[in-house]
Design a protein around this motif. Structure first.
Motif, short mmCIF file in Angstrom:
data_model
loop_
_atom_site.label_atom_id
_atom_site.label_comp_id
_atom_site.label_asym_id
_atom_site.label_seq_id
_atom_site.Cartn_x
_atom_site.Cartn_y
_atom_site.Cartn_z
N HIS A 176 4.56 3.46 -4.24
CA HIS A 176 4.08 2.76 -3.06
C HIS A 176 3.60 3.77 -2.00
CE1 HIS A 176 3.80 -1.07 -1.01
NE2 HIS A 176 3.90 -0.33 0.08
N GLU A 191 -0.14 4.79 -0.22
CA GLU A 191 -0.43 4.94 1.22
C GLU A 191 -1.09 6.31 1.47
OE1 GLU A 191 0.76 2.33 3.42
OE2 GLU A 191 0.89 1.49 1.41
N ASP A 206 10.92 -7.61 -6.57
CA ASP A 206 10.61 -6.37 -7.28
C ASP A 206 10.92 -6.52 -8.77
OD1 ASP A 206 13.27 -4.92 -8.04
OD2 ASP A 206 13.60 -5.78 -6.05
#
Ligand code: B12
Length: 291
Positions: free
Chosen positions: A135, A139, A278
């Motif tokens: 993740h 970014e 998740d």
């Protein structure tokens, strides 16, 4: 005279703090949150300091922190400040992995993964290290801080490693789940992680992989008779364009839609169920439908 310090067995600590003995042991193993002494017979004995750390940990979790974050903060607070060498092992490994992947150093990245997989359960590694790492990588890629090369290198290495853990996941006699990415979808690491977690719950996995046309998914489902079909997508557009095929699939087996491109609305329209959690929590949810 000094009063004797009260030492608790795990059952008593669990009763006082409202945290199960299994979870207390997991916090001890994963984060070094508890530092018990042992009786002559080998039983763990916990001190008031251990009890304080459990209470702090609980309060951080109730404020919505991840377990890894809550443990880091608890240890820092309980010790009156952080020192580098106090950093929990999992965080240290995450740093090593990140550095090795950023440097495109395959040997170092594999050995950081070897270490962490030897020290922690596969699911802890997935939930607390690999998925948050990916993740964050996204970014950094989106902000230009990580190059496309670094992102490709890291995601391919992690994907390869997960597929290694998946070896033999279709064996056995458990219920079968058929897994595929929706049409046009290349992001399959979340789906593989989910398959690994569902396998650990006794299911057999048949994995069709990236960019799977829904007609072929239907054919495979008819021939295999899975209990669940799990489709993952990051792109919402491509999935929602396939509404009628998804509805037909729901006539063959229970269909679950997952990934950032799935939604409750689409699931409702297509008689599927939305897996809005998740990959590891999703494996619990699907496994609970086992007859
Ligand atoms: C690795 C990666 C790639 C790799 C994929 C390799 C592979 N085999 O998977 C490659 C290089 C192929 C790729 C390509 C592209 N990518 Co990309 N990619 C990523 C990256 C860095 C990691 C993805 C990942 O595996 N994450 C791990 C998952 C598990 O975490 P998550 O996505 O946060 O998902 C959460 C939940 O949704 C859920 N979940 C996710 N999947 C699943 C599956 C199941 C079964 C379950 C139950 C739950 C679940 O669990 C997570 C929470 O723990 C992400 C960054 C990010 N934020 O994730 C970008 C990202 C997904 N990519 C992005 C983009 C834009 C692209 C490209 C369009 C880039 C381009 N211009 O070519 C293409 C599209 C390719 C295609 N047609 O699909 C964007 C998507 C934006 C959007 N919302 O549409 C992201 C978010 C990057 C960003 N910050 O902008 N990418």
């Amino acid at each position: 005279m000094e009063p004797a310090t009260e030492q608790l067995r795990i059952g008593e600590l669990s009763r006082r703090t409202g945290v199960s003995a299994e979870l207390l042991r997991a916090w001890e193993r994963r984060y070094g949150l508890l530092q018990p002494t042992r009786t002559g017979g080998g039983f763990r004995l916990y001190s008031p300091a251990d009890e304080r750390r459990v209470s702090l940990m609980r309060s951080h979790l109730q404020h919505g922190m991840s377990a890894a974050e809550a443990a880091r903060l608890t240890l820092a607070e309980a010790d009156g400040g952080t020192r580098d060498d106090d950093e929990p092992v999992l965080q240290r490994r995450a740093q090593e992995l990140r550095r090795a992947l950023d440097d495109l150093n395959e040997g170092a990245a594999q050995s950081a993964l070897d270490s962490v997989l030897a020290e922690f359960s596969t699911e802890t590694v997935l939930t607390d290290l690999v998925l948050p790492y990916l993740h964050e990588l996204g970014e950094r890629w989106a902000s230009g801080e990580a190059s496309v090369g670094q992102e490709h290198f890291a995601s391919q290495l992690i994907r390869g490693r997960l597929l290694g853990l998946a070896r033999g996941w279709d064996r056995g006699a458990g219920p079968r789940a058929l897994l595929a990415c929706g049409p046009g979808e290349q992001h399959d690491i979340g789906l593989i992680a989910f398959g690994v977690a569902l396998r650990a719950r006794g299911w057999r996995i048949t994995y069709l992989g990236q960019d799977t046309p829904l007609e072929t998914l239907a054919e495979s489902a008819r021939s295999l008779g899975p209990l669940a079909i799990v489709i993952s997508s990051v792109s919402p557009d491509r999935l929602s364009r396939s509404g009628s095929e998804l509805r037909r699939l729901a006539g063959i087996a229970h269909v679950w839609l997952a990934g950032p491109g799935a939604s409750e609305a689409l699931a409702k329209k297509t008689r599927a169920t939305f897996l809005d959690v998740d990959p590891v929590a999703a494996a619990d949810r699907v496994a609970a439908t086992r007859p």
